[in-house]
Design an enzyme around this catalytic site. Sequence first.
Site, short mmCIF file in Angstrom:
data_model
loop_
_atom_site.label_atom_id
_atom_site.label_comp_id
_atom_site.label_asym_id
_atom_site.label_seq_id
_atom_site.Cartn_x
_atom_site.Cartn_y
_atom_site.Cartn_z
N SER A 173 0.79 -1.24 0.00
CA SER A 173 0.00 0.00 0.00
C SER A 173 0.81 1.28 0.00
O SER A 173 0.25 2.37 -0.13
CB SER A 173 -0.97 0.01 1.19
OG SER A 173 -2.02 -0.91 0.98
N LYS A 228 0.10 3.76 -2.73
CA LYS A 228 -1.03 4.69 -2.69
C LYS A 228 -0.56 6.14 -2.58
O LYS A 228 -1.29 7.05 -2.96
CB LYS A 228 -1.97 4.31 -1.55
CG LYS A 228 -2.70 2.99 -1.81
CD LYS A 228 -3.42 2.46 -0.60
CE LYS A 228 -4.05 1.09 -0.91
NZ LYS A 228 -4.58 0.41 0.27
N SER A 249 -5.80 3.75 4.04
CA SER A 249 -5.30 2.70 3.14
C SER A 249 -6.41 1.84 2.55
O SER A 249 -6.27 0.61 2.42
CB SER A 249 -4.28 1.81 3.87
OG SER A 249 -3.35 1.27 2.97
N GLU A 288 -4.99 -3.19 -6.63
CA GLU A 288 -5.23 -4.01 -5.44
C GLU A 288 -5.97 -5.30 -5.79
O GLU A 288 -5.65 -6.37 -5.27
CB GLU A 288 -6.01 -3.22 -4.39
CG GLU A 288 -5.21 -2.15 -3.67
CD GLU A 288 -4.23 -2.74 -2.66
OE1 GLU A 288 -4.27 -3.96 -2.42
OE2 GLU A 288 -3.42 -1.97 -2.10
#
Length: 292
Positions: free
Chosen positions: A62, A65, A126, A162
């Site tokens: 993550s 991101k 997240s 994802e």
Amino acid sequence: MKKISLLTLLFSIWTFGQQTVLNQKIQSIISNKKATVGISVLGFENGFAYHKNADKELPMLSVFKFHIACAVLDLVDQGVLSLNQAFLLKESELSADTWSPIKKKYPKGNVTLSLNEILDYTVALSDNNGCDYLLKLIGGPQKVQEFINSKGVKGVQIKVNEAEMHQNWKNQYLNYSTTISAVRLLKDFYDGKILSKNSTDYLMQIMLGTKTGINKLIEQLPKNTPIAHKTGSSGKYDNDLTVAENDIGIITLPNGNHYAIAVLVSDSTESDAVNCRMISDISKAVWDDLNK
């Protein structure tokens, strides 16, 4: 022969000594751990630098991101998107089989959220559904890669979203970064070389409000230390393997100086607690070394 000033020489000696002491501390933290640990530290005002395994291409999870948020905000800077712009997130766009505070709050989907809200969910919390929605909005992972490339950032690859990482856990290795790339990107971001001042300040505030990974970079630092960071975590897979346990961020010292730090733990067969504690202990060692 080029002359070296006394001040430059003294600074070089001090930096070398500081790096040596820090390296000893860090080595004691990661030695005998069954994991690959990449570490980079970059002082913004004094140019201090420390690296270990800094050129290894390690899975981001993550952490990517942050890169996605930068690519989205670049489109805001261009006037293509607006933070107040509203978007309908359909039920079909909110997977239940993933980490998603959006899905938890709106289980039936079909909710209208502003771009500002989706960014906050994606970075500070997240949210994986928010992440994939943003990627779809801007044209996919390749658009993030193109943006990162345009800023001269090396050592980063972003190829999957994802959902694709959830389809096959080995896909998590397809999105990677080196730690030296991470801290240089954070420094360029802080210096306003990635986004406009408004967008830089905006994203800094979101990252200062990150609520994930409280047992990583931030855990052992003094209470209320400003840390703008982005975490990443894979969970466990074959033979108790952790693909990644990560945290990168910009930390402000009591004297007002700043440093970027990236700790990426990969291919670990240690427990989740040990992986996170390594990041926490490394962060504390760096803080103690620079806060003198």
